[in-house]
Scaffold this motif. Structure first.
Motif, mmCIF file in Angstrom:
data_model
loop_
_atom_site.group_PDB
_atom_site.id
_atom_site.type_symbol
_atom_site.label_atom_id
_atom_site.label_comp_id
_atom_site.label_asym_id
_atom_site.label_seq_id
_atom_site.Cartn_x
_atom_site.Cartn_y
_atom_site.Cartn_z
ATOM 1 N N UNK A 125 0.834 -1.202 0.000
ATOM 2 C CA UNK A 125 0.000 0.000 0.000
ATOM 3 C C UNK A 125 0.870 1.255 0.000
ATOM 4 N N UNK A 126 0.284 2.408 -0.338
ATOM 5 C CA UNK A 126 1.057 3.651 -0.445
ATOM 6 C C UNK A 126 1.778 4.067 0.836
ATOM 7 N N UNK A 175 -3.111 -11.067 0.407
ATOM 8 C CA UNK A 175 -4.533 -11.347 0.246
ATOM 9 C C UNK A 175 -4.711 -12.817 -0.081
ATOM 10 N N UNK A 176 -5.549 -13.504 0.680
ATOM 11 C CA UNK A 176 -5.767 -14.929 0.505
ATOM 12 C C UNK A 176 -6.828 -15.182 -0.580
ATOM 13 N N UNK A 206 -9.912 -13.152 3.703
ATOM 14 C CA UNK A 206 -8.762 -13.280 4.590
ATOM 15 C C UNK A 206 -7.552 -12.539 4.039
ATOM 16 N N UNK A 207 -6.797 -11.932 4.952
ATOM 17 C CA UNK A 207 -5.549 -11.273 4.564
ATOM 18 C C UNK A 207 -4.632 -11.214 5.771
ATOM 19 N N UNK A 208 -3.336 -11.151 5.501
ATOM 20 C CA UNK A 208 -2.318 -10.960 6.527
ATOM 21 C C UNK A 208 -1.721 -9.581 6.295
ATOM 22 N N UNK A 209 -1.606 -8.776 7.348
ATOM 23 C CA UNK A 209 -1.106 -7.416 7.239
ATOM 24 C C UNK A 209 0.199 -7.251 8.006
ATOM 25 N N UNK A 217 -8.291 -1.823 14.840
ATOM 26 C CA UNK A 217 -7.379 -0.685 14.733
ATOM 27 C C UNK A 217 -5.982 -1.122 15.130
ATOM 28 N N UNK A 218 -4.991 -0.750 14.292
ATOM 29 C CA UNK A 218 -3.609 -1.133 14.525
ATOM 30 C C UNK A 218 -2.753 0.131 14.435
#
Length: 174
Positions: A114-115, A122-123, A147-150, A170-171
């Motif tokens: 991402x920017x 992304x799964x 599902x996704x891993x961030x 929120x992270x």
């Protein structure tokens, strides 16, 4: 009479064995068909731009895909999608909030940078919607279906928020 009970018992046992064989054969055949129909996973995804046009990322050529509102979208040699900000918003709000969407089919997966520097894996059968740029926004909010891993880029002043149909997370950074 003892002979007829034994014959009846043998007939019942034979019918049970026959039925069990049919069930096992049918189950094995269905499992085999399912395994034969599922293709191996891979980097397959579709990028939907703010104007609604679509780019198939698995067949897109490496390098620049498009420039929109001061952000260059490119495909890296390893197949990941990279957003690079080329023009910064100095003061005020961005002209118009543009949103991109990356969606993966069944058996697909994709990595997006991402920017803001956050990386997303992304799964399969998933969709990620995100603003083209987080500049001028108070928070970094994305929408996820599936599902996704961030790996979230730290920024205590601008929290990263993932909204799905059941929850909002929120992270501050990972």
């Amino acid at each position: 009479e003892p002979v007829s009970k034994n014959r009846l018992w043998l007939k019942v046992a034979a019918v049970r064995v026959l039925c069990a064989g049919v069930v096992v054969f049918t189950t094995q055949t269905k499992k085999g068909e399912l395994l034969a129909d599922v293709a191996p996973g891979g980097n397959k995804a579709t990028l939907t731009l703010a104007d609604g046009s679509k780019v198939l990322l698995d067949s897109a050529v490496n390098g620049e895909i498009i420039k929109q509102s001061g952000v260059m979208v490119s495909k890296a040699a390893d197949g990941q999608l990279v957003y690079t900000i080329q023009e910064r918003v100095v003061h005020g709000e961005p002209k118009k909030m543009l949103t991109n969407t990356v969606s993966t089919p069944r058996g697909g997966q994709y990595q997006i940078n991402l920017p803001d520097g956050t990386r997303v894996w992304l799964n399969a059968a998933s969709e990620l919607k995100f603003p083209l740029s987080f500049a001028g926004l108070k928070e970094r909010r994305v929408s996820l279906t599936g599902e996704a891993y961030f790996e979230v880029k730290k920024n205590a002043a601008k929290p990263f928020i993932v909204a799905s149909d059941r929850q909002v997370v929120q992270v501050l950074g990972t």
